[in-house]
Enzyme design. Structure first.
Site, PDB file in Angstrom:
ATOM      1  N   CYS A 137       4.912 -10.452  -8.230  1.00 47.62           N
ATOM      2  CA  CYS A 137       5.317  -9.252  -8.049  1.00 47.62           C
ATOM      3  C   CYS A 137       4.553  -8.966  -6.092  1.00 47.62           C
ATOM      4  O   CYS A 137       3.246  -9.286  -6.627  1.00 47.62           O
ATOM      5  CB  CYS A 137       5.389  -7.963  -9.247  1.00 47.62           C
ATOM      6  SG  CYS A 137       5.847  -6.410  -8.223  1.00 47.62           S
ATOM      7  N   HIS A 174       1.723   2.116  -3.571  1.00 46.41           N
ATOM      8  CA  HIS A 174       0.718   2.778  -4.127  1.00 46.41           C
ATOM      9  C   HIS A 174       0.826   4.350  -3.892  1.00 46.41           C
ATOM     10  O   HIS A 174       0.672   5.259  -4.983  1.00 46.41           O
ATOM     11  CB  HIS A 174      -0.748   2.521  -4.223  1.00 46.41           C
ATOM     12  CG  HIS A 174      -1.547   0.950  -4.283  1.00 46.41           C
ATOM     13  ND1 HIS A 174      -0.810   0.742  -5.977  1.00 46.41           N
ATOM     14  CD2 HIS A 174      -1.517   0.214  -3.576  1.00 46.41           C
ATOM     15  CE1 HIS A 174      -1.242  -0.612  -6.215  1.00 46.41           C
ATOM     16  NE2 HIS A 174      -2.185  -0.386  -4.871  1.00 46.41           N
ATOM     17  N   GLU A 179       0.890  -0.951  -0.163  1.00 45.76           N
ATOM     18  CA  GLU A 179      -0.406  -0.010  -0.383  1.00 45.76           C
ATOM     19  C   GLU A 179       1.033   1.801   0.067  1.00 45.76           C
ATOM     20  O   GLU A 179       0.160   2.065  -0.405  1.00 45.76           O
ATOM     21  CB  GLU A 179      -1.214   0.060   1.020  1.00 45.76           C
ATOM     22  CG  GLU A 179      -2.465  -1.012   1.155  1.00 45.76           C
ATOM     23  CD  GLU A 179      -2.779  -1.265   0.343  1.00 45.76           C
ATOM     24  OE1 GLU A 179      -3.185  -0.264  -0.588  1.00 45.76           O
ATOM     25  OE2 GLU A 179      -3.168  -2.384   0.093  1.00 45.76           O
TER      26      GLU A 179
END
Length: 360
Positions: free
Chosen positions: A270, A258, A255
């Site tokens: 991945c 991102h 996260e």
């Protein structure tokens, strides 16, 4: 099972690009770094394999999205890059993370150390833990699972208000389940990339969450007002096992990836692959493929060898900053924290293979 295989040329272009400036940038890597990243387009690579789909419910099948190669990442005007003024990742724990204060403190220090190795070159800092009541978030009991849930959007607003001036991002972590809106059942996490904040729940990573014997069920939610948070005083927390820690590390780094502007990976197996359910998340590796590794290295500027060595030190618990369970702490905690090597031993072997390629 379906295997997604891209051609050698497709992977080569995704990694290196055809733009002269980006090709030249790639050639600035030393021979060992190029040797490792070139494994991306080696058909029989022992380090980086293709993506496998096991059901129609897997992410790529159910959430079609355009792939992002290195050039698209590099050229994205919206992506955030750390700067000398904003080079810290902050972790904010919300509610207890363990069944005792000792376990809660040790667990978050492990996550801090892991993030600091994974995002090598940035500093990871812990904000003072806060109870759920401090966020003033909405909450409910899930009608299907009968477990407590807190509103993810409200938590993001709280994190935005608390974000320090020198923060690249602030990520909240909690052992309480999340929901983004009333019509949704749950969400593992939610982030605002423009604001650099995210909230992630590890509640469903316990081995007992989906069991009929799950002890976190709330039969009836009784509150006198929307500000009555007493129901969270002794909420149930699953035992922290080695697998639980591994799942937490995966989610947290995925996260935060991102927030760096890295989209879901569709090139090779991945960490940045999307996952639609726990089984798929467990298949996702801890490592970045060479394409995503180049993206992160471009954003932070770390030495690839030193980053892998830092991850090894975290696994082996050699850093002085890493917590260790002392006999006194073991007596005070209800349960000992796990031996992290138990779940991470395969990854340790993989990192050592990468280092062998890098340093050949």
């Amino acid at each position: 099972m379906q295997t997604i295989r891209h051609s050698e040329q497709t992977l080569k272009t995704a990694l290196i690009s055809k733009t002269p400036a980006l090709v030249s940038q790639y050639e600035n890597f030393n021979a060992g770094e190029r040797r490792l990243m070139n494994e991306a387009f080696q058909p029989n690579s022992a380090l980086f394999g293709p993506i496998t789909l096991h059901s129609e419910s897997d992410w790529i099948t159910s959430h079609p999205e355009a792939p992002q190669d290195f050039e698209q990442f590099f050229s994205d005007p919206k992506r955030k890059t750390p700067s000398p003024e904003k080079c810290n990742i902050y972790i904010q724990s919300i509610g207890s993370l363990g069944n005792t204060r000792i376990i809660s403190d040790e667990y978050i220090k492990w996550l801090k150390g892991y993030c600091e190795a994974f995002f090598y070159g940035l500093t990871v800092k812990l904000l003072e833990p806060v109870p759920v009541s401090a966020t003033r978030c909405s909450f409910r009991v899930n009608e299907s699972t009968q477990n407590l849930q807190i509103h993810a959007g409200d938590i993001l607003k709280f994190l935005k208000r608390k974000k320090p001036a020198n923060a690249f991002c602030v990520v909240g972590i909690t052992m309480i389940d999340l929901y983004p809106r009333d019509s949704w059942n749950f969400v593992f996490g939610q982030a605002s990339l423009t604001e650099g904040v995210g909230i992630f729940s590890f509640a469903r990573y316990g081995s007992d969450f989906y069991s009929s014997r799950y002890e976190g069920k709330v039969k009836k939610l009784e509150k006198t007002s929307s500000s009555d948070y007493s129901v969270f005083d002794n909420y149930y927390i699953s035992e922290i096992t080695s697998v639980f820690l591994l799942r937490s590390c995966k989610t947290l780094t995925h996260e935060i990836g991102h927030i760096f502007g890295m989209r879901h990976c569709q090139w090779l197996s991945c960490l940045m692959q999307g996952s639609n359910h726990l089984e798929e998340a467990d298949r996702r590796p801890l490592n970045l493929c060479p394409i995503c590794l180049r993206k992160l290295q471009c954003a932070i500027g770390f030495n690839i060898v030193e980053r892998y060595k830092a991850l090894l030190r975290w696994i082996d618990d050699e850093s002085a900053d890493m917590p260790r369970m002392t006999p006194k702490h073991s007596r005070e905690g209800n349960k000992n924290l796990p031996d992290r090597l138990e779940a991470f031993k395969d990854w340790k072997e993989w990192i050592m293979k990468c280092l062998a390629v890098l340093q050949k």
